[in-house]
Design an enzyme around this catalytic site. Structure first.
Site, PDB file in Angstrom:
ATOM      1  N   CYS A  36     -89.986  21.925 111.820  1.00  0.00           N
ATOM      2  CA  CYS A  36     -90.264  22.708 110.598  1.00  0.00           C
ATOM      3  C   CYS A  36     -89.464  24.011 110.637  1.00  0.00           C
ATOM      4  CB  CYS A  36     -91.761  22.985 110.465  1.00  0.00           C
ATOM      5  SG  CYS A  36     -92.687  21.549 109.856  1.00  0.00           S
TER       6      CYS A  36
ATOM      7  N   ASP B 137     -78.703  16.203 117.738  1.00  0.00           N
ATOM      8  CA  ASP B 137     -79.675  16.401 118.814  1.00  0.00           C
ATOM      9  C   ASP B 137     -79.105  17.395 119.827  1.00  0.00           C
ATOM     10  OD1 ASP B 137     -82.255  14.486 119.989  1.00  0.00           O
ATOM     11  OD2 ASP B 137     -81.257  15.866 121.360  1.00  0.00           O
TER      12      ASP B 137
ATOM     13  N   HIS C 149     -93.906  17.615 106.845  1.00  0.00           N
ATOM     14  CA  HIS C 149     -94.403  17.484 108.223  1.00  0.00           C
ATOM     15  C   HIS C 149     -95.349  16.294 108.326  1.00  0.00           C
ATOM     16  CE1 HIS C 149     -95.457  18.838 112.311  1.00  0.00           C
ATOM     17  NE2 HIS C 149     -96.593  18.230 112.025  1.00  0.00           N
TER      18      HIS C 149
ATOM     19  N   GLY D  52     -92.808   8.617 124.850  1.00  0.00           N
ATOM     20  CA  GLY D  52     -92.151   9.875 125.179  1.00  0.00           C
ATOM     21  C   GLY D  52     -91.861  10.747 123.977  1.00  0.00           C
TER      22      GLY D  52
ATOM     23  N   HIS E 153     -89.344  11.714 113.370  1.00  0.00           N
ATOM     24  CA  HIS E 153     -87.888  11.775 113.307  1.00  0.00           C
ATOM     25  C   HIS E 153     -87.299  10.452 113.754  1.00  0.00           C
ATOM     26  CE1 HIS E 153     -89.313  13.272 117.202  1.00  0.00           C
ATOM     27  NE2 HIS E 153     -88.244  12.711 117.728  1.00  0.00           N
TER      28      HIS E 153
ATOM     29  N   HIS F 235     -84.027   8.885 115.518  1.00  0.00           N
ATOM     30  CA  HIS F 235     -82.804   9.087 116.300  1.00  0.00           C
ATOM     31  C   HIS F 235     -81.764   8.083 115.798  1.00  0.00           C
ATOM     32  CE1 HIS F 235     -84.712  11.326 119.780  1.00  0.00           C
ATOM     33  NE2 HIS F 235     -85.785  10.755 119.293  1.00  0.00           N
TER      34      HIS F 235
HETATM   35  P1  AMP Z   1     -88.580  12.641 120.889  1.00  0.00           P
HETATM   36  O1  AMP Z   1     -88.590  12.687 122.389  1.00  0.00           O
HETATM   37  O2  AMP Z   1     -88.412  11.276 120.317  1.00  0.00           O
HETATM   38  O3  AMP Z   1     -89.773  13.380 120.313  1.00  0.00           O
HETATM   39  O4  AMP Z   1     -87.268  13.408 120.457  1.00  0.00           O
HETATM   40  C1  AMP Z   1     -87.166  14.771 120.303  1.00  0.00           C
HETATM   41  C2  AMP Z   1     -85.702  15.091 120.314  1.00  0.00           C
HETATM   42  O5  AMP Z   1     -85.523  16.371 119.752  1.00  0.00           O
HETATM   43  C3  AMP Z   1     -85.074  15.126 121.708  1.00  0.00           C
HETATM   44  O6  AMP Z   1     -84.009  14.190 121.769  1.00  0.00           O
HETATM   45  C4  AMP Z   1     -84.583  16.571 121.849  1.00  0.00           C
HETATM   46  O7  AMP Z   1     -83.359  16.666 122.546  1.00  0.00           O
HETATM   47  C5  AMP Z   1     -84.451  17.003 120.403  1.00  0.00           C
HETATM   48  N1  AMP Z   1     -84.573  18.427 120.163  1.00  0.00           N
HETATM   49  C6  AMP Z   1     -85.552  19.264 120.616  1.00  0.00           C
HETATM   50  N2  AMP Z   1     -85.330  20.510 120.176  1.00  0.00           N
HETATM   51  C7  AMP Z   1     -84.209  20.471 119.413  1.00  0.00           C
HETATM   52  C8  AMP Z   1     -83.468  21.451 118.680  1.00  0.00           C
HETATM   53  N3  AMP Z   1     -83.840  22.728 118.622  1.00  0.00           N
HETATM   54  N4  AMP Z   1     -82.345  21.039 118.022  1.00  0.00           N
HETATM   55  C9  AMP Z   1     -81.954  19.761 118.065  1.00  0.00           C
HETATM   56  N5  AMP Z   1     -82.624  18.798 118.728  1.00  0.00           N
HETATM   57  C10 AMP Z   1     -83.727  19.137 119.399  1.00  0.00           C
HETATM   58 ZN    ZN Z   2     -92.974  19.954 111.415  1.00  0.00          ZN
END
Ligand code: AMP
Ligand code: ZN
Length: 113
Positions: free
Chosen positions: A7, A30, A46, A93, A100, A102
């Site tokens: 957010c 990422d 959200h 994880g 989101h 990936h």
């Molecule tokens: P997940 O583990 O599926 O919840 O993925 C979260 C992802 O968000 C991870 O791959 C992190 O590297 C990425 N992430 C966390 N903080 C940031 C940020 N500030 N900017 C870009 N990616 C982020």
């Molecule tokens: Zn959010």
């Protein structure tokens, strides 16, 4: 959501490398890429996880895949192939509790389970 990092990215309170944005969806690189192309496609609403998707989000979730398709082509991973991953909960994880997707590509991806 006050303490949600995504957010904050959506509200431009923290910087990110944005590759796509419209009224409802944002996509940014990422911060810890695990593949040459690693983009997160995120609804601005959200929604905590897959489990929180409601009836009214159906069209939005469909639009996410349209953005993924467009980005895959733009980022040049459409021909060789790519993966779309959404983690949900502890065992998967999920670290950020804002849904989101990936988008991963640019190399042969291993199946790590
Ligand atoms: P997940 O583990 O599926 O919840 O993925 C979260 C992802 O968000 C991870 O791959 C992190 O590297 C990425 N992430 C966390 N903080 C940031 C940020 N500030 N900017 C870009 N990616 C982020
Ligand atoms: Zn959010």
């Amino acid at each position: 959501m006050e303490d949600c990092i995504f957010c904050k990215i959506i509200n431009k309170q923290i910087p990110s490398q944005i590759v796509y944005e419209d009224d409802e969806i944002i996509a940014f690189k990422d911060i810890e890429p695990v593949a040459p192309v690693h983009v997160l496609v995120v609804p601005k609403k959200h929604i905590a996880s897959v489990l929180e998707i409601s009836e009214e989000d159906k069209i939005l979730i469909g639009k996410i895949y349209t953005v993924i398709q467009k980005l895959a082509i733009e980022l040049g991973i459409d021909k060789d192939g790519f993966r779309v991953v959404t983690n949900c909960g502890e065992n998967a994880g999920q670290t950020v509790k804002h849904i989101h997707f990936h988008l991963l590509g640019g190399k042969k991806l291993a199946l790590t389970m």
